[in-house]
Each structure stands twice: as C-alpha cells, then as structure tokens.
Design an enzyme around this catalytic site. Structure first.
Site, PDB file in Angstrom:
ATOM      1  N   ASP A  71      -1.726  65.104  61.062  1.00  0.00           N
ATOM      2  CA  ASP A  71      -0.519  64.763  61.808  1.00  0.00           C
ATOM      3  C   ASP A  71      -0.537  65.511  63.134  1.00  0.00           C
ATOM      4  OD1 ASP A  71       0.113  67.353  61.195  1.00  0.00           O
ATOM      5  OD2 ASP A  71       1.763  66.869  59.854  1.00  0.00           O
ATOM      6  N   CYS A 124      -7.826  61.363  33.194  1.00  0.00           N
ATOM      7  CA  CYS A 124      -8.028  62.599  33.954  1.00  0.00           C
ATOM      8  C   CYS A 124      -8.290  63.769  33.007  1.00  0.00           C
ATOM      9  CB  CYS A 124      -6.821  62.883  34.856  1.00  0.00           C
ATOM     10  SG  CYS A 124      -5.371  63.564  34.015  1.00  0.00           S
ATOM     11  N   CYS A 183      -5.217  64.863  30.859  1.00  0.00           N
ATOM     12  CA  CYS A 183      -4.805  63.994  29.758  1.00  0.00           C
ATOM     13  C   CYS A 183      -5.847  63.902  28.647  1.00  0.00           C
ATOM     14  CB  CYS A 183      -4.475  62.600  30.291  1.00  0.00           C
ATOM     15  SG  CYS A 183      -2.938  62.553  31.252  1.00  0.00           S
ATOM     16  N   HIS A 243      -3.261  65.726  37.175  1.00  0.00           N
ATOM     17  CA  HIS A 243      -2.782  64.461  36.605  1.00  0.00           C
ATOM     18  C   HIS A 243      -2.003  63.635  37.627  1.00  0.00           C
ATOM     19  CE1 HIS A 243      -0.868  61.426  34.195  1.00  0.00           C
ATOM     20  NE2 HIS A 243       0.283  61.799  34.738  1.00  0.00           N
TER      21      HIS A 243
END
Length: 430
Positions: free
Chosen positions: A113, A327, A330, A355
């Site tokens: 930015d 992932c 999990c 996650h």
C-alpha cells in the site's frame, strides 16, 4: 507442484487479455450470469490466479507464520505496509538487501500500500496539503511529510510486484466539498506517482478509485483513472463503516466502469460473504487483516461463520475445526487442544492463523472452480444457504439480484431465503 498449478490447465486461449511492461492479465473464464470471472495474472515474481485473497503481512511477515508455510497454504500474493516497512527496516536496507522479496525469503507476489492510510488513521496531527501528508513522527515527535514521490520511492526500494498510489484518504462517511477535493487531489497525486515511478518494467502502479459514497464522484474518479491506462485498478474508500447497501453499490458502480481486461482490487475486504458477493460483482483481488487478526483472539473461520474456540463449549470437543479442511491444524489438532492453547500459548494462535489462511485460500479456489465450470450462481446459493440459512442480509440479496442471482426464488433443491435488514448475521438461521 502447488494446488493451483493445474487449475486452469484445461482452458483454451484467453477470452480477453491485457499486457503491461510488468503485468499480463488473462481472463480465462466468465460466469454466464454474474460479472464473476476467473483469470491468470502474470506478475514479475509469480503467476497468480484470481479471484484471490491476499493475507496482510504489515512488516513483511504474518505473525507466527513462515514464508514456507504461506507457500504450503498456496498464497499467491501477500500485502506489505509501506509506512511500517519504510520506518523499519527502511528503504536503504531493503535496497541493499535486494528488495523485500529477498529480505523476507518470499519468491511469490507482493503488493504494497502507499502508506497514506496509516498516516491519517494511526498518527497524531496528520495534515493534508497539496504537497502530501504532514504528520508527527511517532518515534521522535518531529514533523515529517509523505509525498507521492516519497511513497513511490519507498515502494520502488521494497520492490513489490504491485504498488499503490498515494491518495488523499478521508472517512468513507465524509460528504460535500472535502470528498470532492480528496477525489481530485488523488487524481493529481496519481500523476505525480506515475512520474516518480522509476521501475515500470519491474513493478506495477495501481491507481485507486475514490469518491466515497457519491455515485457521481466515484464515476468521475473511475473515468479519470481509466484514461491513465494503468496495469490494474483498485477500488478504495470503502469498508470504513458505511452501510453494506451503500458498499455493494459503490463496488458495482466501479467494476461497471473499470476495464474488463484488467485486474480490479477491492481494498480492505475479507469476510467470506463479502468475497463471494464482490466476486459476483466482478472484483478480482482482496486483502484484509481480519482472518489473521481474529485468529489471534481464538476465532476459527468456517463456512457457517466462526468458532470462538476460547469458549468453554469446546473444552472437550475432539473434532477438528473443519473435517473437510486439509490444513496442518485440522489434520493434526482438535478443537479441545486449540481451546486449551489459544488463551495460554502463542502456539494455539499460530495454528488458528494457519487454518484461517487455509480457509480463505480454499474459498477462493472454490470460487474460481465454480466460475470455470460455469456453476457459480449455484455455488453462491449453496454458500449462502450454509452461511446464513433461511434468512440472508438484505444487502446481499440485493447485490446478487443485481447480477442475476435471486435468492428469494427457490432453486432445484427448494432453497430460498428471506431478507433481514441487519447487515450482519452471526450464525445460520434455522
């Protein structure tokens, strides 16, 4: 091989394309109902697939996550903050290191930015003049000035694939002469940014559509930027507290004016439902701190909303966050383990961050897959049914209806939704 390597392999020649010295954009598939499209964006450091979400790494890193983990999660582009990077490590060290890519060991896409938002929102006594943003240095209290030329100079040293122009940032809710002044000043500052850009064959400069919630001003802004023939365009000045009904209309107005053969980036958008809606409106790129910030408070993202893992109801829950997610978190840890660690150890927050980024990446892949298969309208309906149930915020229903998806009409499964006036619904209705 990444998850996305074969994503567009069966598609033929681009439907539409544009080529700039440092960016080639190819629209490979379009939804036959909405404005959604799936595209390939060739950047100097990486070829990204859109629609895509870009995690925010303010200081060139995402808290608790290594760049290798980001690659494993198949992040294509991440975002860095010019103000913070310009302060530390600083442009001189970054230039000596060969740019931020080498400094942080990241060989994929980077977007920076301009630093203007931080000048106005985070610093005391910021004052906007035609020269730039005058502010008080938080480290020593001295007066400093950020000009368009300085912003581009720092971003050139960072070496990001995509740089953002310095714009005159005002509150989204501002009206009247100040908003018009900011819009026209942003156009003038864009011209100064373009003139100051020293690496046009290596980096891309995106202008930012402004104009607040005024359709006439936003139209003028978009038209002025299109005349500059930039490699891509950002939609700014939103996600600042405005009603969602105004938000989506300004996004739709902007995408209706911006070129169809160039990427469109909606700044500061990260809620799952917003990503789905804005993709239907024709947006290609998004960024937001939300997924990683909320992870540090123990909130795990799922298709029905989020799981506040600090709550006692997860103390004995041996299920993963999401049984469909592959992932590391999990496949290895239970909700009970995460409940135990998120409030006590940084490990738990890091695992939820992994996650949440995986959740965003998977959502964007599912969006792209649905567009390629030309089943995006049904994907939208299925997503909204899972996320909200029988009642859906009115702004979402209005936005989707504007591009041909009527949630009030029953689909083949019999699903339909009724509108509610709240902009946000925490959990699905039964």
């Amino acid at each position: 091989m990444t998850k996305s390597d074969n994503e567009f392999s069966r598609l033929g020649a681009p439907l539409e394309a544009s080529a700039s010295p440092a960016l080639r954009f190819e629209v490979l598939a379009r939804c036959s109902t909405t404005r959604a499209r799936a595209s390939r964006m060739h950047l100097p450091h990486y070829t990204a697939h859109t629609p895509m979400f870009m995690p925010v790494g303010t200081m060139g890193s995402i808290k608790g996550i290594t760049t290798q983990q980001l690659e494993d999660l198949d992040c294509h582009v991440i975002l860095g903050n010019t103000y913070h990077l310009g302060s530390q490590p600083g442009p001189e060290l970054l230039a000596e290191a060969g740019g931020l890519h080498r400094f942080m060991a990241w060989d994929r896409g980077l977007l920076t930015d301009s630093g203007g938002f931080q000048m106005v929102s985070l610093l005391k006594l910021a004052r906007i003049t035609e020269d730039g943003v005058e502010f008080e240095n938080p480290h020593d209290g001295k007066k400093m000035m950020l000009t368009p030329e300085m912003s581009i100079g720092v971003q050139n040293a960072i070496g990001s694939d995509i740089m953002m122009q310095l714009d005159d940032v005002v509150s989204t809710l501002t009206t009247g002469p100040r908003m018009e002044e900011a819009m026209w000043r942003s156009v003038r500052w864009l011209d100064r940014c373009m003139k100051a850009h020293k690496r046009p064959t290596e980096q891309n400069l995106f202008p930012i559509v402004q104009g607040g919630l005024d359709p006439a001003l936003r139209t003028l802004s978009a038209q002025e930027l299109v005349r500059r023939d930039a490699p891509g365009y950002a939609i700014g000045g939103l996600s600042g507290g405005e009603a969602k009904g105004e938000f989506w209309r300004m996004v739709a107005l902007s995408t209706g004016i911006l070129p169809t053969n160039k990427p469109r980036y909606c700044m500061g958008v990260g809620y799952a439902e917003d990503l789905v809606v804005c993709s239907a409106l024709g947006v290609d790129m998004y960024d937001c701190v939300f997924p990683t910030r909320t992870a540090r408070f123990g909130n795990a993202l799922v298709r029905t909303g989020s799981l506040p893992l600090r709550q006692g109801r997860f103390r004995s829950d041996t299920r993963p966050i999401d049984s469909d997610c592959t992932c590391l978190t999990c496949t290895s840890y239970s909700r009970a383990y995460l409940h135990t660690t998120v409030a006590q150890e940084t490990t738990g927050c890091h695992l939820v961050t992994i996650h949440n980024i995986a959740f965003q990446m998977r959502l964007m892949r599912d969006i792209r897959d649905a567009i390629v298969a030309d089943r995006f309208p049904q994907f939208v309906r299925d997503f909204m049914r899972t996320r909200f149930g029988k009642t859906v915020p009115r702004w979402i229903m209005d936005a989707l209806q504007s591009v041909g998806v009527d949630l009030a009409a029953p689909d083949e499964t019999g699903y339909s939704a009724a509108p509610i006036d709240d902009d946000f619904q925490k959990e699905p209705s039964v």
